[in-house]
Enzyme design. Structure first.
Site, PDB file in Angstrom:
ATOM      1  N   LYS A   1     -10.457  12.456   9.399  1.00 30.91           N
ATOM      2  CA  LYS A   1      -9.291  13.268   9.034  1.00 30.91           C
ATOM      3  C   LYS A   1      -8.325  12.396   8.225  1.00 30.91           C
ATOM      4  O   LYS A   1      -7.564  11.593   8.780  1.00 30.91           O
ATOM      5  CB  LYS A   1      -8.678  13.780  10.352  1.00 30.91           C
ATOM      6  CG  LYS A   1      -7.215  14.049  10.364  1.00 30.91           C
ATOM      7  CD  LYS A   1      -6.886  15.345   9.684  1.00 30.91           C
ATOM      8  CE  LYS A   1      -5.401  15.568   9.601  1.00 30.91           C
ATOM      9  NZ  LYS A   1      -4.795  14.959   8.382  1.00 30.91           N
TER      10      LYS A   1
ATOM     11  N   GLY B   1      -1.617   5.286  12.226  1.00 31.59           N
ATOM     12  CA  GLY B   1      -0.483   6.120  11.833  1.00 31.59           C
ATOM     13  C   GLY B   1       0.733   5.742  12.641  1.00 31.59           C
ATOM     14  O   GLY B   1       0.851   4.601  13.104  1.00 31.59           O
ATOM     15  N   SER B   2       1.620   6.713  12.836  1.00 28.27           N
ATOM     16  CA  SER B   2       2.896   6.404  13.491  1.00 28.27           C
ATOM     17  C   SER B   2       2.722   6.243  15.001  1.00 28.27           C
ATOM     18  O   SER B   2       1.795   6.795  15.596  1.00 28.27           O
ATOM     19  CB  SER B   2       3.890   7.527  13.211  1.00 28.27           C
ATOM     20  OG  SER B   2       3.382   8.733  13.774  1.00 28.27           O
TER      21      SER B   2
ATOM     22  N   GLU C   1      -3.676   2.012  15.789  1.00 26.17           N
ATOM     23  CA  GLU C   1      -3.003   1.050  14.897  1.00 26.17           C
ATOM     24  C   GLU C   1      -1.738   1.738  14.416  1.00 26.17           C
ATOM     25  O   GLU C   1      -1.810   2.715  13.669  1.00 26.17           O
ATOM     26  CB  GLU C   1      -3.895   0.691  13.696  1.00 26.17           C
ATOM     27  CG  GLU C   1      -5.207   0.031  14.049  1.00 26.17           C
ATOM     28  CD  GLU C   1      -5.035  -1.257  14.834  1.00 26.17           C
ATOM     29  OE1 GLU C   1      -3.949  -1.880  14.770  1.00 26.17           O
ATOM     30  OE2 GLU C   1      -5.974  -1.625  15.548  1.00 26.17           O
TER      31      GLU C   1
HETATM   32  P1  NAD Z   1       1.362   9.964  11.006  1.00 23.63           P
HETATM   33  O1  NAD Z   1       1.273   9.468  12.403  1.00 23.63           O
HETATM   34  O2  NAD Z   1       2.338  11.011  10.688  1.00 23.63           O
HETATM   35  O3  NAD Z   1      -0.081  10.542  10.543  1.00 23.63           O
HETATM   36  C1  NAD Z   1      -1.258   9.767  10.583  1.00 23.63           C
HETATM   37  C2  NAD Z   1      -2.458  10.699  10.622  1.00 23.63           C
HETATM   38  O4  NAD Z   1      -2.445  11.411  11.857  1.00 23.63           O
HETATM   39  C3  NAD Z   1      -2.454  11.762   9.521  1.00 23.63           C
HETATM   40  O5  NAD Z   1      -3.769  11.979   9.080  1.00 23.63           O
HETATM   41  C4  NAD Z   1      -1.934  12.994  10.257  1.00 23.63           C
HETATM   42  O6  NAD Z   1      -2.348  14.197   9.672  1.00 23.63           O
HETATM   43  C5  NAD Z   1      -2.579  12.797  11.608  1.00 23.63           C
HETATM   44  N1  NAD Z   1      -1.935  13.507  12.717  1.00 23.63           N
HETATM   45  C6  NAD Z   1      -0.650  13.932  12.809  1.00 23.63           C
HETATM   46  N2  NAD Z   1      -0.456  14.548  14.002  1.00 23.63           N
HETATM   47  C7  NAD Z   1      -1.642  14.502  14.663  1.00 23.63           C
HETATM   48  C8  NAD Z   1      -2.078  14.952  15.937  1.00 23.63           C
HETATM   49  N3  NAD Z   1      -1.261  15.568  16.776  1.00 23.63           N
HETATM   50  N4  NAD Z   1      -3.358  14.741  16.288  1.00 23.63           N
HETATM   51  C9  NAD Z   1      -4.212  14.097  15.450  1.00 23.63           C
HETATM   52  N5  NAD Z   1      -3.857  13.648  14.228  1.00 23.63           N
HETATM   53  C10 NAD Z   1      -2.575  13.838  13.847  1.00 23.63           C
HETATM   54  O7  NAD Z   1       1.552   8.656  10.110  1.00 23.63           O
HETATM   55  P2  NAD Z   1       1.766   8.605   8.541  1.00 23.63           P
HETATM   56  O8  NAD Z   1       3.154   9.059   8.258  1.00 23.63           O
HETATM   57  O9  NAD Z   1       0.623   9.238   7.843  1.00 23.63           O
HETATM   58  O10 NAD Z   1       1.648   7.029   8.263  1.00 23.63           O
HETATM   59  C11 NAD Z   1       2.700   6.144   8.392  1.00 23.63           C
HETATM   60  C12 NAD Z   1       2.606   5.398   9.707  1.00 23.63           C
HETATM   61  O11 NAD Z   1       1.349   4.735   9.808  1.00 23.63           O
HETATM   62  C13 NAD Z   1       3.641   4.283   9.812  1.00 23.63           C
HETATM   63  O12 NAD Z   1       4.190   4.309  11.106  1.00 23.63           O
HETATM   64  C14 NAD Z   1       2.818   3.024   9.606  1.00 23.63           C
HETATM   65  O13 NAD Z   1       3.343   1.863  10.205  1.00 23.63           O
HETATM   66  C15 NAD Z   1       1.533   3.407  10.247  1.00 23.63           C
HETATM   67  N6  NAD Z   1       0.440   2.553   9.772  1.00 23.63           N
HETATM   68  C16 NAD Z   1      -0.062   1.627  10.631  1.00 23.63           C
HETATM   69  C17 NAD Z   1      -1.077   0.765  10.207  1.00 23.63           C
HETATM   70  C18 NAD Z   1      -1.641  -0.272  11.137  1.00 23.63           C
HETATM   71  O14 NAD Z   1      -2.719  -0.776  10.844  1.00 23.63           O
HETATM   72  N7  NAD Z   1      -0.973  -0.634  12.216  1.00 23.63           N
HETATM   73  C19 NAD Z   1      -1.576   0.889   8.909  1.00 23.63           C
HETATM   74  C20 NAD Z   1      -1.034   1.840   8.061  1.00 23.63           C
HETATM   75  C21 NAD Z   1      -0.028   2.685   8.508  1.00 23.63           C
END
Ligand code: NAD
Length: 476
Positions: free
Chosen positions: A171, A224-225, A246
């Site tokens: 996804k 992600g977040s 992560e």
């Molecule tokens: P996000 O958490 O909003 O989304 C990440 C992914 O999760 C997207 O594909 C989103 O569609 C999906 N998602 C959202 N809600 C979900 C749910 N309930 N169930 C399953 N999937 C869901 O993050 P973002 O805004 O896309 O990315 C930015 C964040 O990612 C920042 O916090 C950044 O620090 C983090 N990040 C971390 C790393 C790492 O390796 N630690 C690397 C890159 C980005």
């Protein structure tokens, strides 16, 4: 117009609902994204289940050849992939072309060859017995990735999941779906067996509510977040589904008196503002030892001013737009807060117009003397905003570094390695660099501590995560 369709069982599938995909540098409509929900999740599960017996029994070399073919096809279309990623994200095309897409290719090739690095555990026990650990694929696994490095992070997840014999439901972020869609076209072209890799598009919560709790999903690898990561962990726990998370960071770049000041300051700027500050590892808190503070600030401000927001599709551009309107508004809110609090803004601080681009641009911004407890130093801004503070000695530096709920990374700029090592032992982050930033060897462990991560990535971590193990003991 791009129609971003799901890739399920080797076919392109549409959904009744769609979302708009906007180029954030121009606000132009790039296309429509099909929104997956329960039906598409179930279709993907069925396809992945059917593909699993065949895929998991292929030899490592056979699976490896598919990953190598994917890498080869991306490489053949490097220009197209780079341009697509730039339009999707607003990042400079030079970054997509020289960093993001080549790294995606490298991820696939690295895992295609990963048997060369992977070690199986074998023990010759003193009481005349051999112990052997067998690793097996889990079954169907989910890989969920964010928007900031779209194909780079997507391939970093799917490659280890696939090479270890799992079938995958992936996804990508709904903000930046194009390169994952292009990869699905490649999967069809290279005749990847149907159902081995399924790609679902659309908003995460709409897919997650069916995917995260599905009993047939054996593991979820998420980047992600922290907010979403925690939610996934909670939902996945209902089936004891494995999770690797992560997540966010609030990383410190720490510049000591005894460092190579010119180099440290230039790298501090790169660490703060690469990809418009939208990298989890970005050093958004710059800490400078007091003796060199004034000198360092001058270099940092001068270097920061060299980053000029421009049309991301032009080769000379070194700073692009933010990824979306919502993200742009979020960053402006932080900047307004800094102004209300009367913190000193050394450069940047306001939105900016870019010729022929009506998008979401904010120049790199440096804010001075923000208390460590302030939200500008505590919350992940994930944009072109960094704070600068001074510190007196090692203890003072350590307190500031660890004064965060996050624990992803930290870089120390000092030539005193004895001190660096002593500090590293006390620093609460999963990655610590000395005199460098974002240096990666794919064989090494990767990931954060505290609110930044749970279960790491990296070669051995990913092999362990995407497999289940059995111990076989035989007496001789
Ligand atoms: P996000 O958490 O909003 O989304 C990440 C992914 O999760 C997207 O594909 C989103 O569609 C999906 N998602 C959202 N809600 C979900 C749910 N309930 N169930 C399953 N999937 C869901 O993050 P973002 O805004 O896309 O990315 C930015 C964040 O990612 C920042 O916090 C950044 O620090 C983090 N990040 C971390 C790393 C790492 O390796 N630690 C690397 C890159 C980005």
């Amino acid at each position: 117009m791009n129609w971003i369709k799901h890739y399920i069982g080797g076919e392109f599938i549409e959904s009744p609902k769609t979302l708009k995909n906007i180029n954030p540098a121009t606000k132009q409509l790039l296309g429509e994204i099909h929104q997956a929900g329960e039906t598409e999740v179930n279709m993907a599960i069925e396809a992945a289940e059917q593909a699993f017996p065949f895929w998991s029994q292929l030899s490592f070399e056979q699976r490896s050849s598919y990953l190598n073919k994917m890498a080869h096809e991306i490489e053949k279309r490097l220009d197209d992939f780079a341009a697509a990623e730039t339009k999707d994200t607003g990042k400079p095309i030079s970054t997509s072309f020289s960093v993001d897409i080549p790294r995606s290719i490298k991820n696939l090739r690295f895992y295609a060859n990963s048997l060369n690095y992977h070690k199986e555990a074998f023990y010759n026990s003193p009481d005349q017995a051999y112990n052997l650990t067998l690793s097996e694929p889990l079954g169907i696994v989910a890989c969920i990735s964010p928007w900031n490095l779209p194909l780079y992070l997507f391939t970093w997840k799917i490659a280890p999941a696939l090479i270890t014999g799992n079938t995958v439901i992936a996804k990508p972020s709904e903000m930046t779906p194009i390169t994952a869609f292009m990869l699905s076209e490649i999967c069809q072209k290279i005749n990847l067996p149907p159902g081995v890799l399924n790609i679902l598009h659309g908003k995460g919560d709409q897919i997650g509510k069916y995917l995260n709790t599905h009993p047939q999903i054996r593991a979820i690898s998420f980047t992600g977040s922290t907010r979403v990561g925690k939610q996934i962990a909670k939902e996945a726990s209902s089936n004891l589904t494995k999770v690797a998370l992560e997540m966010g960071g609030k990383n410190a770049t720490v510049i000591f008196n005894d460092c190579d000041i010119e180099r440290a300051c230039k790298e501090a700027v790169r660490a703060a503002f690469s990809n418009q500050g939208q990298i989890c590892l970005c050093g958004s808190r710059i800490l400078i030892q007091d003796e060199i503070y004034d000198k360092a600030i001058k270099i940092i401000v001068k270097e920061t001013k060299k980053l000029k927001p421009g049309n991301p599709l032009e080769e000379k551009t070194n700073f692009g737009s933010l990824v979306s309107e919502a993200h742009f508004e979020k960053i402006l809110d932080f900047l307004n807060y800094a102004k209300e609090k009367k913190y000193k803004i050394l450069t940047g601080g306001e939105e900016i117009q870019v010729e022929n681009c009506d998008g979401y641009f904010i120049p790199p911004t440096l804010i001075e003397d923000v208390p460590m407890e302030c939200k500008l130093n505590q919350e992940e801004i994930f944009g072109p905003v960094a704070t600068i503070s001074s510190f007196t000695d090692d203890e003072d530096a350590l307190n500031s570094i660890n004064n965060s709920s996050y624990g992803l990374s930290c870089s120390l700029w000092s030539n005193n390695h004895q001190r660096n090592l002593k500090l590293a032992e006390a620093i609460e982050t999963g990655m610590i660099w000395f005199n460098t930033w974002m240096h990666r060897d794919l064989r090494t462990t990767f990931g954060g501590l505290k609110n930044s991560g749970f279960n790491k990535e990296g070669l051995e971590d990913s092999f362990k995560f995407f497999t289940r193990t059995k111990n076989i003991c035989f007496k001789y």
